[in-house]
Design an enzyme around this catalytic site. Structure first.
Site, mmCIF file in Angstrom:
data_model
loop_
_atom_site.group_PDB
_atom_site.id
_atom_site.type_symbol
_atom_site.label_atom_id
_atom_site.label_comp_id
_atom_site.label_asym_id
_atom_site.label_seq_id
_atom_site.Cartn_x
_atom_site.Cartn_y
_atom_site.Cartn_z
ATOM 1 C CB CYS A 93 46.599 33.544 47.954
ATOM 2 S SG CYS A 93 46.983 31.995 48.770
ATOM 3 C CG HIS A 142 28.335 35.605 19.996
ATOM 4 N ND1 HIS A 142 29.378 36.495 19.845
ATOM 5 C CD2 HIS A 142 27.214 36.249 19.555
ATOM 6 C CE1 HIS A 142 28.921 37.625 19.328
ATOM 7 N NE2 HIS A 142 27.605 37.496 19.147
ATOM 8 C CB CYS A 154 48.250 30.396 51.009
ATOM 9 S SG CYS A 154 46.824 30.533 49.910
ATOM 10 C CD GLU A 171 32.440 35.641 20.867
ATOM 11 O OE1 GLU A 171 32.203 35.275 19.699
ATOM 12 O OE2 GLU A 171 31.592 36.201 21.602
ATOM 13 C CE LYS A 222 46.419 37.800 46.101
ATOM 14 N NZ LYS A 222 47.410 37.114 45.244
ATOM 15 C CE1 TYR A 237 51.655 36.952 43.955
ATOM 16 C CE2 TYR A 237 53.807 36.540 43.012
ATOM 17 C CZ TYR A 237 52.837 36.241 43.936
ATOM 18 O OH TYR A 237 53.042 35.244 44.866
ATOM 19 C CD GLU A 296 48.053 39.912 43.266
ATOM 20 O OE1 GLU A 296 47.663 39.017 42.489
ATOM 21 O OE2 GLU A 296 48.558 39.670 44.383
#
Length: 448
Positions: A47, A437, A42, A442, A50, A178, A182
């Site tokens: 990760c 909002h 990682c 939302e 990346k 993935y 990516e």
């Protein structure tokens, strides 16, 4: 005379480091073995680098977005060399922190490869010494897969990609998971020509089908050239050109990257000298407390192939620590309640079951979905991407079984939702929540 420890940890990734620090903090004699850099996949080649590359790639679109809001933006160019240098500096900083924290906790770091002579004895390859411990924790992670075809070594793995100091213009990526997606998006965003080669018609097949469908559509819209239902037959090289021979045609490229999955890193551990058992994918079999069939050996992280995420390895380390100390109540881990993110464009966040999981488990469910253009892109004639939200729930109790959010900042949004999901989330909880909002998220509470 062999050196004796209370605990030997093999592998200095996030899981191994966490366990070693925790256990050493109780006064136990702990050593950690690492034959590469401390930090694991990682931090060093996964990760963290990346995500830094993803950040770099997103700025190009942000410049384009700025123009629609009245900004006058001149010509810009990206320096891959500068990005790599900055990335390496940050990885070195993190590596030093990991080492400092281990030493501060009293963990002895041994830079060597370890393999089992028996359930409690480890042979150090370079040091040619034998060390032993009452308990040994395997945290060796995973390694990238290569295709079994002629010339496969002409291509590189996703691990090697992060060491490249320069890139050619045309890059081909093999894989539908993935990591492949990516890489494809970040490289395309940095203005490289990208080919994505997949065996099926679909991508991200381990996730809910709505995820793969939409991400693939955005990949094509982005200009990534997708070769679907395409299988590799042979790789050939001629000068700077690489010829990828497939079942359909030969694809010409300058760089070939494999992102076709990873396998538990166990091959050189000599586990046959112990009572440890492996499953069909060569992952170490463990129980809920991470103990293997050998009572002296435990395993955590990707090497067990339970859910291959860094935070999961860390939590497994903490659960194991509690278990060994006999602490009650212990931490628990429900793998289905672990959120995950995919850093494509747009981002994907998900937690719980996908439709494919629910069908396989024969669970009754209903779904709520919404898809809309976010306010941010109101000024654009050609909307870049839509926000997609999907909620799967039990029709009787209305308990939420799974959530998907595709859109900007999806990773951050799903992290917040994971807290509620962990406690048990029901449709009525969403109904009673007053929305913020105007936001895209939302719609999670106005989806009904």
């Amino acid at each position: 005379m062999k050196k004796q420890y209370d605990f030997i940890v093999i592998g200095a990734g996030s899981g191994g480091v966490r366990f070693a620090r925790l256990m050493a903090g109780t006064g136990k004699k702990v050593c950690i073995l690492e034959n590469s850099r401390v930090g694991g996949t990682c931090v060093i080649r996964g990760c963290v680098p990346k995500k830094l590359y993803v950040y770099a790639s997103n700025f190009n679109d942000q410049v384009i977005d700025a123009k629609t809001y009245g900004w006058s933006v001149g010509k810009s160019n990206h320096s891959w060399k500068t990005l790599v240098q900055k990335k390496n500096k940050e990885i070195l900083r993190l590596n030093k922190i990991y080492i400092k924290n281990l030493k501060k906790a009293g963990v002895e770091i041994i830079q060597d490869h370890g393999s089992f002579l028996s359930s409690k004895k480890i042979l150090l390859k370079r040091g040619k010494k034998i060390i032993s411990a009452k308990k040994i924790i395997v945290a060796t992670g995973s390694k990238p897969n290569y295709p079994n075809i002629p010339g496969s070594k002409i291509g590189i793995s996703s691990d090697q990609f992060f060491e490249l100091k320069k890139l050619p213009k045309n890059i081909s990526i093999v894989g539908s998971g993935y990591i492949a997606l990516e890489f494809a998006f970040l490289l395309k965003n940095l203005n490289y020509e990208v080919n994505l080669i997949i065996r099926k018609k679909t991508v991200l097949n381990e996730f809910d089908p709505d995820i793969g469908k939409r991400v693939l559509e955005y990949a094509v819209k982005k200009g990534i050239k997708v070769f679907n239902e395409t299988s590799l037959k042979e790789i050939k090289k001629s000068g700077t050109k690489i010829n990828i021979v497939t079942n359909k045609k030969t694809i010409k490229t300058n760089l070939l990257i494999y992102a076709i999955g990873r396998s538990p890193n166990v091959d050189s551990l000599n586990l046959e000298n112990t009572k440890t058992k492996l499953d069909k994918k060569r992952a170490i079999k463990v129980n809920n407390n991470s103990r293997s069939n050998d009572q002296s050996i435990y395993a955590i992280g990707d090497v067990t192939n339970r859910k291959n995420l860094t935070p999961v390895a860390i939590r497994e380390a903490m659960i194991l620590f509690d278990h060994i100390r006999g602490k009650k109540p212990q931490l628990t881990l429900d793998y289905n309640k672990v959120a995950s993110a995919i850093f494509t464009q747009p981002e994907v966040g998900s937690i719980g079951y996908g439709e494919n999981d629910l069908i396989k488990l024969k669970k009754k469910y209903k779904i709520l979905t919404t898809e809309f253009g976010p306010l941010k892109y109101s000024f654009m004639k050609n909307k870049k991407s839509k926000v997609f939200i999907k909620v799967m729930y039990d029709p009787r109790s209305e308990k939420v079984l799974g959530l998907i959010y595709i859109g900007e900042s999806a990773a951050e949004i799903i992290q917040s939702l994971a807290i509620a999901f962990q406690k048990g989330l029901y449709l009525n909880d969403l109904r009673q929540t007053v929305p913020v909002h105007p936001t895209s998220s939302e719609e999670l509470v106005t989806i009904f």
